[in-house]
Design a protein around this motif. Structure first.
Motif, short mmCIF file in Angstrom:
data_model
loop_
_atom_site.label_atom_id
_atom_site.label_comp_id
_atom_site.label_asym_id
_atom_site.label_seq_id
_atom_site.Cartn_x
_atom_site.Cartn_y
_atom_site.Cartn_z
N LYS A 189 0.80 -1.22 0.00
CA LYS A 189 0.00 0.00 0.00
C LYS A 189 0.83 1.28 0.00
O LYS A 189 0.31 2.35 -0.18
CB LYS A 189 -0.92 -0.01 1.22
CG LYS A 189 -2.04 -1.05 1.12
CD LYS A 189 -2.90 -1.02 2.37
CE LYS A 189 -4.02 -2.06 2.28
NZ LYS A 189 -4.87 -2.07 3.48
N LYS A 190 2.18 1.19 0.25
CA LYS A 190 3.02 2.40 0.29
C LYS A 190 3.07 3.09 -1.07
O LYS A 190 3.06 4.30 -1.17
CB LYS A 190 4.42 2.04 0.76
CG LYS A 190 4.49 1.73 2.25
CD LYS A 190 5.92 1.48 2.67
CE LYS A 190 5.99 1.24 4.18
NZ LYS A 190 7.39 0.98 4.63
N GLY A 191 3.19 2.37 -2.14
CA GLY A 191 3.18 2.94 -3.49
C GLY A 191 4.41 3.77 -3.81
O GLY A 191 5.38 3.84 -3.05
N THR A 192 4.42 4.45 -4.96
CA THR A 192 5.52 5.29 -5.44
C THR A 192 5.39 6.71 -4.87
O THR A 192 4.30 7.29 -4.91
CB THR A 192 5.50 5.36 -6.97
OG1 THR A 192 5.57 4.03 -7.48
CG2 THR A 192 6.69 6.18 -7.49
N PRO A 193 6.51 7.31 -4.34
CA PRO A 193 6.45 8.67 -3.76
C PRO A 193 6.42 9.75 -4.84
O PRO A 193 7.40 10.50 -5.06
CB PRO A 193 7.74 8.73 -2.93
CG PRO A 193 8.69 7.84 -3.64
CD PRO A 193 7.84 6.71 -4.19
N TRP A 194 5.30 9.87 -5.52
CA TRP A 194 5.22 10.79 -6.65
C TRP A 194 5.43 12.25 -6.23
O TRP A 194 6.01 13.03 -6.99
CB TRP A 194 3.85 10.63 -7.33
CG TRP A 194 3.70 9.32 -8.03
CD1 TRP A 194 2.89 8.28 -7.68
CD2 TRP A 194 4.41 8.90 -9.19
NE1 TRP A 194 3.03 7.23 -8.55
CE2 TRP A 194 3.96 7.58 -9.50
CE3 TRP A 194 5.38 9.48 -10.00
CZ2 TRP A 194 4.45 6.86 -10.58
CZ3 TRP A 194 5.86 8.78 -11.09
CH2 TRP A 194 5.41 7.47 -11.38
N GLY A 195 5.00 12.61 -5.08
CA GLY A 195 5.19 14.00 -4.65
C GLY A 195 6.65 14.37 -4.55
O GLY A 195 7.07 15.45 -5.01
N THR A 196 7.45 13.47 -3.99
CA THR A 196 8.89 13.74 -3.87
C THR A 196 9.55 13.81 -5.24
O THR A 196 10.38 14.68 -5.52
CB THR A 196 9.56 12.64 -3.03
OG1 THR A 196 8.96 12.60 -1.74
CG2 THR A 196 11.06 12.91 -2.89
N ILE A 197 9.15 12.90 -6.11
CA ILE A 197 9.73 12.87 -7.47
C ILE A 197 9.41 14.16 -8.21
O ILE A 197 10.27 14.77 -8.85
CB ILE A 197 9.21 11.65 -8.24
CG1 ILE A 197 9.77 10.36 -7.60
CG2 ILE A 197 9.62 11.74 -9.71
CD1 ILE A 197 9.17 9.11 -8.18
N ALA A 246 11.11 19.33 -10.39
CA ALA A 246 10.87 20.78 -10.49
C ALA A 246 12.11 21.57 -10.10
O ALA A 246 12.47 22.55 -10.75
CB ALA A 246 9.68 21.17 -9.61
N ILE A 247 12.79 21.11 -9.02
CA ILE A 247 13.99 21.81 -8.58
C ILE A 247 15.09 21.71 -9.63
O ILE A 247 15.77 22.69 -9.95
CB ILE A 247 14.47 21.22 -7.23
CG1 ILE A 247 13.48 21.57 -6.13
CG2 ILE A 247 15.86 21.73 -6.88
CD1 ILE A 247 13.73 20.87 -4.82
N VAL A 248 15.26 20.51 -10.19
CA VAL A 248 16.28 20.32 -11.23
C VAL A 248 15.96 21.19 -12.46
O VAL A 248 16.85 21.82 -13.04
CB VAL A 248 16.37 18.84 -11.63
CG1 VAL A 248 17.25 18.66 -12.87
CG2 VAL A 248 16.91 18.01 -10.47
#
Length: 272
Positions: free
Chosen positions: A11-19, A24-26
């Motif tokens: 249920k943890k899934g992929t951390p899309w927010g962090t990605i 965006a920063i890059v």
């Protein structure tokens, strides 16, 4: 227990927010770098041009390196001969690069004039060691004008202005020196500047004189305009000796003490 742990992990899934945040920063960093590279390119390219022209810097053994630049025309003029702001001079060259001139110099602190400026003020700035780049506004614009501007903007003892009716696209003036060119990419522009701007070896009359704006006498944001008409019969000739009341610098009246040293061989006032 194992089944429960497996369900929690799934249920943890992929951390899309962090990605998304990292991307965006890059992207922002990349855009800043690209913007800097684009904006700084003209200055970096100009630094390369100046480095290439460094061999034309004046020295004691080579006091006037402009003599090595093909196409430079030279003439001898008497300095410190002034006319009033209402008077014109019948110059012998176009643009002129010496001779009688207004008692107030045009500001020449790396000044890019968007409009043509009264010639008599521009010539005075040459007497102070400035290099004046003039251009034909019908032939020079866009990238070519930017190439000339980057050579002048914020560079001491340098000024740029349009010169209507100029017989070549570009003309460089220093006191007693002129070079006319067709191309803003010509390396001789940088060689001329390196050789003659603030040359300390006496190639212009008033070594060490100011190029700063003269409050109340010359406003670089609203300079006296260029007069394209032919000088009339009352114009002052090249051998003119100077107008009464116009012989001191900075637009001072003749009764005020001059802030500049007297030119060589100038008569001195008798002691009182």
């Amino acid at each position: 227990m194992k089944a429960a742990r497996g369900s929690v992990v799934s249920k943890k899934g992929t951390p899309w927010g962090t990605i998304v945040a990292v991307v965006a920063i890059v992207a922002l960093a990349a855009s800043v770098i690209v913007y800097y590279m684009v904006q700084s390119a003209p200055k970096r390219e100009q630094a390369d041009r100046e480095a290439a022209a460094a061999s034309f810097a004046p020295t004691a053994s080579d006091p006037d390196p402009s003599k090595r630049i093909p196409g430079v025309v030279m003439a001898t003029y008497t300095g410190s001969v002034h006319v009033l702001p209402t008077e014109r001079v019948a110059y012998d060259k176009t643009p002129p690069f010496g001779g009688p001139h207004d008692q107030t110099w045009a500001t020449c602190t790396g000044t890019v004039y968007p409009t043509a400026v009264r010639t008599e003020n521009m010539v005075h700035a040459l007497e102070h060691g400035a290099v004046w780049i003039a251009y034909n506004p019908q032939q020079i614009s866009g990238d070519a004008l930017n190439l000339l501007s980057v050579r002048v903007k914020d560079k001491p003892y340098t000024m740029l202005s349009p010169y209507p009716g100029l017989d070549k696209p570009i003309s460089l003036q220093s006191w007693g020196h002129q070079l006319k060119l067709d191309d803003a990419n010509d390396a001789r522009i940088d060689e001329f500047i390196a050789a003659l701007r603030s040359n300390p070896n006496g190639v212009y009359p008033e070594v060490g004189a100011s190029c700063d704006a003269v409050p109340g006498s010359f406003d670089p944001d609203s300079p006296p305009p260029f007069d394209a008409s032919k000088p009339g019969p009352d114009a002052k000739p090249m051998d003119y000796k100077g107008s009464a009341g116009a012989q001191n610098e900075q637009g001072q009246p003749s009764s005020a003490p001059s802030t500049m040293p007297a030119p060589p061989n100038a008569p001195t006032k008798p002691s009182q």
